[in-house]
Design a protein around this motif. Sequence first.
Motif, PDB file in Angstrom:
ATOM      1  N   ALA A 142      -3.020  11.395  15.451  1.00  0.00           N
ATOM      2  CA  ALA A 142      -1.607  11.036  15.486  1.00  0.00           C
ATOM      3  C   ALA A 142      -1.370   9.924  16.498  1.00  0.00           C
ATOM      4  O   ALA A 142      -0.603   8.989  16.239  1.00  0.00           O
ATOM      5  N   SER A 143      -2.040   9.985  17.645  1.00  0.00           N
ATOM      6  CA  SER A 143      -1.791   8.967  18.679  1.00  0.00           C
ATOM      7  C   SER A 143      -2.298   7.600  18.223  1.00  0.00           C
ATOM      8  O   SER A 143      -1.654   6.581  18.453  1.00  0.00           O
ATOM      9  N   ASP A 144      -3.452   7.584  17.528  1.00  0.00           N
ATOM     10  CA  ASP A 144      -3.969   6.306  17.012  1.00  0.00           C
ATOM     11  C   ASP A 144      -3.051   5.742  15.934  1.00  0.00           C
ATOM     12  O   ASP A 144      -2.701   4.559  15.959  1.00  0.00           O
ATOM     13  N   ASN A 145      -2.670   6.615  14.984  1.00  0.00           N
ATOM     14  CA  ASN A 145      -1.847   6.147  13.870  1.00  0.00           C
ATOM     15  C   ASN A 145      -0.527   5.554  14.332  1.00  0.00           C
ATOM     16  O   ASN A 145      -0.121   4.485  13.907  1.00  0.00           O
ATOM     17  N   SER A 180      -3.142   3.518  22.191  1.00  0.00           N
ATOM     18  CA  SER A 180      -3.332   4.967  22.263  1.00  0.00           C
ATOM     19  C   SER A 180      -4.376   5.293  23.321  1.00  0.00           C
ATOM     20  O   SER A 180      -5.234   4.470  23.657  1.00  0.00           O
ATOM     21  N   PHE A 181      -4.278   6.496  23.828  1.00  0.00           N
ATOM     22  CA  PHE A 181      -5.169   6.936  24.909  1.00  0.00           C
ATOM     23  C   PHE A 181      -5.562   8.370  24.595  1.00  0.00           C
ATOM     24  O   PHE A 181      -4.765   9.289  24.721  1.00  0.00           O
ATOM     25  N   VAL A 237      -7.828   0.469  28.780  1.00  0.00           N
ATOM     26  CA  VAL A 237      -6.458   0.739  28.318  1.00  0.00           C
ATOM     27  C   VAL A 237      -5.567   1.123  29.503  1.00  0.00           C
ATOM     28  O   VAL A 237      -4.441   0.659  29.646  1.00  0.00           O
ATOM     29  N   LEU A 238      -6.128   1.949  30.359  1.00  0.00           N
ATOM     30  CA  LEU A 238      -5.364   2.399  31.515  1.00  0.00           C
ATOM     31  C   LEU A 238      -5.009   1.245  32.445  1.00  0.00           C
ATOM     32  O   LEU A 238      -3.896   1.146  32.951  1.00  0.00           O
ATOM     33  N   ILE A 296       3.907   0.806  25.864  1.00  0.00           N
ATOM     34  CA  ILE A 296       4.005   2.173  25.349  1.00  0.00           C
ATOM     35  C   ILE A 296       2.605   2.733  25.134  1.00  0.00           C
ATOM     36  O   ILE A 296       1.794   2.137  24.421  1.00  0.00           O
ATOM     37  N   LEU A 297       2.349   3.845  25.757  1.00  0.00           N
ATOM     38  CA  LEU A 297       1.040   4.473  25.606  1.00  0.00           C
ATOM     39  C   LEU A 297       1.218   5.818  24.915  1.00  0.00           C
ATOM     40  O   LEU A 297       1.952   6.681  25.384  1.00  0.00           O
TER      41      LEU A 297
END
Length: 417
Positions: free
Chosen positions: A257-260, A274-275, A287-288, A298-299
């Motif tokens: 879900a986070s990737d999508n 996404s993380f 990413v961080l 937005i992460l």
Amino acid sequence: MSFSPLLRSSYILKAVKENGYTQPTPIQEKVIPLVLDRRDILAQAQTGSGKSASFVLPILELWSATRGEGKAKIKALILTPTRELTLQVAQTFETMGRNLPKTPKVVSLIGGEGISDQIYAIQQGCDILVATSGRFLDVLRKKQMNLSHLEFFVLDEADKMLDLGFAEELELILESIPEKRQNLLFSATYPPKMEMIAAKITQNPIHITIESEMPTVQSIQQRVIEVNPENRGPLLRHLLSTEKWEQVLVFMANKRASDNIAAKFRKYGFSADSFNGDLLQEDRTYVLEQFKAKKIRILFATDIAARGLDIDDITCVINFDLPRSPADYIHRIGRTGRAGKSGLAISFIGYEERDHFRLIEKRSSIKLPREQIEGFELVGTPPPRVKGPDPIKGKGKSKKDKARELAAKNAKNSGNQ
Ligand code: AMP
């Protein structure tokens, strides 16, 4: 509880009392017996928790019990990020060890003072060495100290050392000390890089966190917005466009879900990523860093990945999917409103989440008004409450199956955004 069940040495107990410590702090209660039991430890502890004494006291006790005759040997090495902390820890060793029949020789190594004097002090006899890592390495390079008797290796406020390039120096340090030793690591946070270092240093460590160190949430404004699940994505985009939030951390139920959703938001022109636990370590770090440097606004993160995130500038935390437990709720929203700043936490709930959120409120002793946003109002009717049949032993779904079903359902819901 007093200190007497924790420590055996009457000399150390006397010093503890003289120093005005009447009862151990929570971290001391947990850590002291484990150190005495010769365990490796990974403790999450803040300044002010009493963490220094939690390692100083048991190290002194173990050290004094085995201190033989003859010249002092370096038995403990404590590395800290700053001169001040180095001096403070050295002082605690001296104060707590002052009544012992043989007092420990404590040497501190810090920058800004003559290195040859410090080397001389070590050569005069040193049992316990407290140092900033930079100066320790300077002295190490001079090949003037014998570390082969080292038994205790402590990193204090380890996360602060990361900023000082410690990760790169670590290899050298580890090469210079015996492999067989007891490792104690104290850190206020456990960002991914810290976890990597911890894995390198410790062996089967016991993890210690202190419940009372849960973030205080008074400075965080908490809101609950009722919205149908399929409208959460559009609502979030609407809020991001109308509110002036700089850095937003959005919690999702799972990795997919986070990737999508991150991909979808990028398509809409948002700076999003996404993380999650699927990322390679170096990608996590990257990413961080991008998020910290405000290059990502937005992460979208999962709980596991976000644990211990050391970012204190998050304007807003969004519970796109609700956390499972009230404790996770507090942890999540504690990512905002840090370092004395005010923060904002928003939870999206639909009909299906009403009961679960009520439970979170009850357990966290809060009661929040429900809001709806124009254009994204909750529509439809709440599903009827049906009481399921009594479970039949052996025929009900296993916990694992239920968890799988829930994850699949969440993924489906979130994937639709
Ligand atoms: P620390 O978290 O180790 O930096 O300690 C914070 C402060 O608490 C220091 O000034 C310690 O001397 C003090 N302290 C540590 N343990 C205790 C205790 N059990 N009772 C009273 N004060 C303590």
